[in-house]
Design an enzyme around this catalytic site. Structure first.
Site, PDB file in Angstrom:
ATOM      1  N   GLY A   1     -15.341  15.932  30.863  1.00  0.00           N
ATOM      2  CA  GLY A   1     -15.668  16.579  30.140  1.00  0.00           C
ATOM      3  C   GLY A   1     -15.247  16.720  28.516  1.00  0.00           C
ATOM      4  O   GLY A   1     -15.323  17.569  27.954  1.00  0.00           O
TER       5      GLY A   1
ATOM      6  N   ARG B   1      25.075   0.165  26.787  1.00  0.00           N
ATOM      7  CA  ARG B   1      25.131   0.421  25.639  1.00  0.00           C
ATOM      8  C   ARG B   1      26.860   0.734  25.413  1.00  0.00           C
ATOM      9  O   ARG B   1      27.381   1.655  25.578  1.00  0.00           O
ATOM     10  CB  ARG B   1      24.482   1.181  24.430  1.00  0.00           C
TER      11      ARG B   1
ATOM     12  N   GLY C   1      16.521  -8.064  23.834  1.00  0.00           N
ATOM     13  CA  GLY C   1      16.079  -6.904  22.749  1.00  0.00           C
ATOM     14  C   GLY C   1      15.025  -7.169  22.275  1.00  0.00           C
ATOM     15  O   GLY C   1      14.726  -6.963  20.972  1.00  0.00           O
TER      16      GLY C   1
ATOM     17  N   SER D   1      18.976 -12.140  26.970  1.00  0.00           N
ATOM     18  CA  SER D   1      18.516 -11.148  27.263  1.00  0.00           C
ATOM     19  C   SER D   1      17.446 -10.455  25.498  1.00  0.00           C
ATOM     20  O   SER D   1      18.256 -10.391  24.915  1.00  0.00           O
ATOM     21  CB  SER D   1      20.012  -9.862  28.361  1.00  0.00           C
TER      22      SER D   1
ATOM     23  N   CYS E   1      15.440  -6.418  28.076  1.00  0.00           N
ATOM     24  CA  CYS E   1      16.337  -4.892  28.119  1.00  0.00           C
ATOM     25  C   CYS E   1      15.796  -4.306  27.601  1.00  0.00           C
ATOM     26  O   CYS E   1      16.415  -2.884  26.973  1.00  0.00           O
ATOM     27  CB  CYS E   1      17.644  -5.050  28.128  1.00  0.00           C
TER      28      CYS E   1
ATOM     29  N   TYR F   1      14.664 -10.408  35.499  1.00  0.00           N
ATOM     30  CA  TYR F   1      14.354  -9.417  35.917  1.00  0.00           C
ATOM     31  C   TYR F   1      13.784  -8.795  34.597  1.00  0.00           C
ATOM     32  O   TYR F   1      13.907  -9.252  33.766  1.00  0.00           O
ATOM     33  CB  TYR F   1      15.871  -9.119  36.024  1.00  0.00           C
TER      34      TYR F   1
ATOM     35  N   GLU G   1      17.332 -10.708  19.290  1.00  0.00           N
ATOM     36  CA  GLU G   1      16.702 -10.181  19.192  1.00  0.00           C
ATOM     37  C   GLU G   1      16.221  -9.865  18.036  1.00  0.00           C
ATOM     38  O   GLU G   1      16.034  -9.655  17.072  1.00  0.00           O
ATOM     39  CB  GLU G   1      17.875  -8.225  19.677  1.00  0.00           C
TER      40      GLU G   1
ATOM     41  N   HIS H   1     -11.835  22.990  34.257  1.00  0.00           N
ATOM     42  CA  HIS H   1     -11.316  22.109  33.267  1.00  0.00           C
ATOM     43  C   HIS H   1     -10.133  22.242  33.087  1.00  0.00           C
ATOM     44  O   HIS H   1      -9.152  21.012  33.307  1.00  0.00           O
ATOM     45  CB  HIS H   1     -12.393  22.109  32.193  1.00  0.00           C
TER      46      HIS H   1
ATOM     47  N   ARG I   1     -17.885   9.515  41.454  1.00  0.00           N
ATOM     48  CA  ARG I   1     -16.649   8.988  41.247  1.00  0.00           C
ATOM     49  C   ARG I   1     -16.070   8.597  41.958  1.00  0.00           C
ATOM     50  O   ARG I   1     -14.571   9.632  42.823  1.00  0.00           O
ATOM     51  CB  ARG I   1     -16.834   9.688  39.550  1.00  0.00           C
TER      52      ARG I   1
ATOM     53  N   MET J   1     -17.239  14.736  26.586  1.00  0.00           N
ATOM     54  CA  MET J   1     -17.988  14.227  25.813  1.00  0.00           C
ATOM     55  C   MET J   1     -19.281  15.704  26.444  1.00  0.00           C
ATOM     56  O   MET J   1     -19.323  16.074  27.564  1.00  0.00           O
ATOM     57  CB  MET J   1     -19.067  13.243  25.995  1.00  0.00           C
TER      58      MET J   1
ATOM     59  N   LYS K   1     -21.379   7.455  35.660  1.00  0.00           N
ATOM     60  CA  LYS K   1     -22.310   8.214  36.216  1.00  0.00           C
ATOM     61  C   LYS K   1     -23.628   7.224  36.671  1.00  0.00           C
ATOM     62  O   LYS K   1     -24.131   7.188  37.307  1.00  0.00           O
ATOM     63  CB  LYS K   1     -22.227   9.433  34.919  1.00  0.00           C
TER      64      LYS K   1
ATOM     65  N   ARG L   1     -27.211  13.384  30.590  1.00  0.00           N
ATOM     66  CA  ARG L   1     -25.270  13.437  30.317  1.00  0.00           C
ATOM     67  C   ARG L   1     -24.731  12.463  29.498  1.00  0.00           C
ATOM     68  O   ARG L   1     -25.397  11.634  30.034  1.00  0.00           O
ATOM     69  CB  ARG L   1     -24.702  13.958  32.336  1.00  0.00           C
TER      70      ARG L   1
ATOM     71  N   ARG M   1      27.132  -5.068  27.049  1.00  0.00           N
ATOM     72  CA  ARG M   1      26.612  -5.073  25.221  1.00  0.00           C
ATOM     73  C   ARG M   1      27.386  -4.982  24.670  1.00  0.00           C
ATOM     74  O   ARG M   1      27.877  -4.213  24.257  1.00  0.00           O
ATOM     75  CB  ARG M   1      25.411  -4.577  24.557  1.00  0.00           C
TER      76      ARG M   1
END
Length: 892
Positions: free
Chosen positions: A105, A575, A780, A778, A845, A865, A759, A469, A353, A107, A26, A96, A631
């Site tokens: 809204g 999976r 996990g 990959s 993944c 990826y 993993e 609001h 804003r 504060m 502001k 303000r 997997r």
């Protein structure tokens, strides 16, 4: 001496738009507009550094602050020609909040500060309008009493309603000067009764009370909740802006309003907003009076009176406002949200804003501005929050579905949702926590409802307009919202509302459509979204920029088709255990587990083989030439067995054994810590026939689909929970032997890859050795996070909030990757793996594959990826493009 206060005024400014971290959004934008020569009332901003000081020093201020505030206040007095506290010509100010990041809204604000029993008479004489003076005074007492003195604002509302009933009027702007003077006296008596002391009459005391309240509101519950929901750091603090008041409540040539330079719901290039004649700013956003539209076109579109629009009623001020719109949008190169006041025919701009907008509007605005030449494509891509795309990827109401419309309000935030009616934020949060879909129904919302609005699927109010609001917050959250449904008669006491001759109780299901404003009884059928137009354009731009490929986590045809529609480039995680839980194969799976030896297990697995092959055929056909990473079985075997006596009996009967055999097997498979027990590649070593069956099904399915469709199917076979190179070497040799056998039997070959899921921390550390036996890694990251941090994803919720509040974790490590810990292991594994095998394919993944911050890290460390749930695919595509642009130094 430190500078704590920055002034702004007519063609002068000590701040600028780039100083948001110091002056808040502001204060920085007011300084910028003042420097541009726009009609901004003069004022000054107390910096966010004071907020930090305030909390570090037991809510006290720097010693130089009072003198700097006094000096800045004198500059305001000189420009306005009035003095703070002067009984004859009083200066009134607003106080303000203004954080560096917009928190609408959340504060506190105080208007009309400086009024007391003497200055109100001076204001009445100076303005020649006693009604206006006492209207401003009663507003000040109510706002100051609530924000600074802590008196429940409903107590003031009750007094106001009593006065209106006594005088036979419906709206507060119909009260005369005498009635308002009586209301002021009633308010002062209320303060005395509640606090045991009089309302403060010293303007200096009022000012510092308000400044302290605004700084204090940075840590109020709703602000903390908002920061948590939007990942806003708690240490940035808020600034406080003190500004000369201008008045929209001085008569019929005065007004106040909120406006957007483009439509924040649709993104259409059309002026959008609302205003009220003879009112102050809080009247518009609080929904106390339903405001009128800015333009004739808006009025006509909503079925209202075009002559009630600002364009028709205050044409000169409207023309000035349009010029401000155009100048600000060109200057900031983004859609602006503007607050304004007209005082006796003169326009003032109180705030600008970057406007909150729906995902659909964000897309359209970004694409349109790029095509208009206002911004380039890179900036357009960076303008979109990837997570906001989720709003566009879910179903909308089926236009052919039957519906019973019981009410209509304003289409405040698009999208449609069905859910149970709840009438409090607390109940919304409670039921949503139990998995219920709920619609929060309120007369009007306030910032205190923020937690319930977040929990609800949609919001419905009987009061308020398009900039209330409820509307602003719902749009920012991407929640469907219908506001100002005036036909709704809501009773909190009876926990019910009536509309269209129908009584709807809490707990009953309604549907709201935030695109049309319709409220419907019951649930209404939905249809899938159409991903074309601006969405397709922006995704095309993103795909041209990004380097990372985006795959999906999918094991069902439905998920696979959904992901393909969203632009996935393969499956990064299938999976297979999910397939075994289906009713037609769980019995055979249990037979396999209960078998006494390998031959018995192979016999049972032979029943599963054709089903498993059919699963893979379906996925390969949908994916075509896209890679599919499968997997092999990961969870411990006991998860497939029943535990209740009745289920044990059913399994025993199906397997042709006594129930005691099932119980004995359950006992044999029981583990103190199954997550670290017989699972993953350990299953493939102890029970190799399981993985052999799966690989046979994969290769047979690939050969079948390739023969039938001609697509070059390349399955990627992933071995889970590998911790050492020898594990992968052993399992990999057996898998390749099966694949070679099947291809020899069929007389045809396919290309396939064998790789592993990283993993375990040890796997990351020994990645160089493991890469000798893997074509791909990959990551996990779900399990890698658990193993690295020693956290159970299922149990950490009991203490995770405390850790976040204490700053131990910056974010939930299961939602966004722990870059310093887990990320370091990923980085190390990438480097060591590629040192051994430069062509090693690398992906992720876990759930982190759809998190924009985690995707940025994946771009940084050079993964090939990411893989995520189907509905996260567009999010990942955009986030991957933004990661590239940010590494190049591009800015939004």
């Amino acid at each position: 001496m430190s500078k704590w206060v920055y002034s702004f005024g007519r063609n002068r400014s000590e701040g600028a738009a780039g100083m948001k971290a110091l002056l808040g959004g502001k204060g920085a934008n007011l300084a910028e507009m003042a420097a541009l020569g726009l009609p901004v009332p003069p004022g000054f901003t107390i910096t966010t550094e004071v907020c930090a000081f305030y909390y570090r020093h037991a809510k006290s201020y720097p010693p130089e602050l009072r003198a700097q505030v006094a000096e800045a206040l004198r500059a305001v007095e000189a420009e306005v020609g009035a003095r703070f506290g002067d009984p004859a010509r009083p200066l009134l100010v607003s106080v303000r909040s203004g954080a560096p990041v917009s928190m609408p809204g959340m504060m506190d604000t105080v208007l009309n500060l400086g009024l007391n029993d003497r200055t109100v008479e001076g204001l009445a004489a100076a303005s020649d309008d006693r009604r206006f003076a006492f209207d401003s005074y009663r507003r000040f007492i109510q706002m100051y009493g609530d924000v600074v003195l802590g008196i429940d604002h409903y107590l003031f509302e009750q007094r106001l309603d009593e006065i209106k009933r006594e005088h036979g009027v419906r709206f507060d702007n119909e009260l005369g000067a005498r009635a308002l003077a009586d209301l002021v006296a009633s308010y002062k008596e209320l303060v005395r009764r509640e606090l045991g002391r009089d309302f403060p009459q010293d303007p200096e005391e009022q000012l510092w009370g308000a400044i302290g309240a605004v700084f204090g509101s940075w840590m109020n519950q709703r602000a903390q909740t908002y920061r948590k929901l939007h990942n806003i750091a708690a240490d940035m603090g808020t600034a406080v802006t003190v500004q000369a008041m201008v008045f929209g409540n001085m008569g019929e040539d005065c007004a106040t309003g909120v406006a957007f330079t483009r439509n924040p719901s649709t993104g259409e290039r059309a002026y959008y907003g609302e205003y009220l004649v003879n009112a102050q700013g809080e009247d518009v956003v609080a929904g106390i009076r339903t405001p009128q539209p800015l333009t004739r076109a808006m009025a006509e579109a909503s079925g209202g009176d075009p002559e009630a629009s600002m364009e028709a009623r205050l044409p000169h001020s409207f023309a000035e406002l349009v010029a401000v719109f155009d100048r600000l949008e060109r200057h900031y190169r983004d859609m602006q949200d503007i607050e304004f006041t007209v005082q006796r025919g003169r326009l003032y701009v109180l705030q600008t804003r970057t406007g909150k907008r729906t995902a659909a509007a964000a897309l359209k605005i970004a694409v349109d501005m790029a095509e208009e030449g206002l911004i380039d494509r890179d900036r357009a891509l960076l303008r979109i929050d990837p997570m906001a795309l989720d709003q566009l990827l879910h179903p909308t109401l089926d236009p052919k579905a039957e519906r019973r419309v019981i009410a209509k309000g304003l289409p405040a935030s698009p999208g449609a949702v069905s859910g149970k009616v709840v009438m409090s934020a607390e109940e919304a949060e409670r039921l949503a926590g139990q998995g219920e879909a709920v619609v929060l129904v309120r007369i009007e919302t306030s910032p205190d409802d923020i937690h319930g609005m977040h929990a609800a699927r949609g919001i419905l109010t009987s009061r308020g307009g398009m900039t209330s609001h409820a509307a602003v917050v719902a749009r920012g959250m991407g929640k469907p919202c219908v506001c100002g449904a005036g036909d709704l008669l809501i009773s909190y006491e009876e926990q019910a509302f009536t509309a269209g001759g129908v009584r709807v109780r809490a707990g009953e299901v309604i549907t709201i459509d935030g695109s049309t404003g319709e409220v419907m009884l019951g649930a209404v059928k939905t249809v899938d979204p159409q991903l074309s137009g601006d969405f397709a354009t922006l995704m095309g731009w993103a795909d041209a920029v990004r380097r990372l490929k985006v795959r999906t986590n999918a094991e069902t045809p439905l998920d696979a088709r959904t992901a393909v529609r969203f632009g996935c480039e393969g499956i990064g995680l299938c999976r297979t255990e999910h397939m075994f839980f289906q009713e037609d194969r769980i019995v055979a799976m249990r037979e396999m587990i209960l078998a006494a030896d390998a031959d018995g297990r192979r016999k049972a697995l032979a029943k599963i083989l054709p089903m498993q092959r059919a699963d893979f055929v379906a996925l390969f056909e949908i994916m075509g030439a896209r890679p599919v990473t499968i997997r092999l079985l990961d969870p411990p075997l006991h998860e497939f067995l029943p535990h209740s006596e009745s289920e044990i009996g059913e399994v025993a009967a199906a397997a042709g054994v006594e129930p005691r055999v099932v119980r004995r097997r359950l006992k044999e498979l029981e583990e103190a810590n199954p997550m670290l027990g017989l699972r993953g590649c350990r299953l493939g070593i102890v029970y190799p026939e399981i993985y052999e069956m799966q690989v046979q099904a994969i290769v047979e399915a690939a050969l079948e689909v390739e023969a039938r469709t001609g697509a070059a199917v390349v399955p990627e076979i992933m071995v889970p929970l590998v911790g050492s190179a020898r594990e992968l070497e052993l399992v990999g040799e057996r898998l390749r032997a099966v694949a070679e056998r099947v291809m020899a039997e069929r007389g045809r070959r396919i290309d396939y890859l064998v790789g592993t899921m990283i993993e375990l921390p040890r796997a990351a550390l020994r990645a160089g050795e493991i890469a000798r036996h893997a074509a791909f890694f990959s990551f996990g990251t779900n399990d890698l996070t658990q193993m690295t941090l020693g956290l159970s994803r299922d149990d950490s919720g009991k203490f995770l909030d405390a850790y976040l509040e204490a700053g131990i974790f910056a974010t939930d490590p299961f939602r966004s990757l722990d870059i310093d810990g887990v990320g370091e292991l990923v980085r190390l594994a990438c480097e060591r793996g590629r040192d051994t095998r430069p062509d090693l394919k690398l992906g992720i993944c876990g759930e982190h594959g759809g998190d924009p911050a985690s995707i940025a890290f994946c771009e940084e460390v050079g993964l090939d990826y990411v893989s995520c749930s189907p509905y996260r695919v567009p999010i990942a595509r955009l986030a991957a493009a933004q990661a590239v642009l940010r590494r190049r130094g591009a800015r939004a």
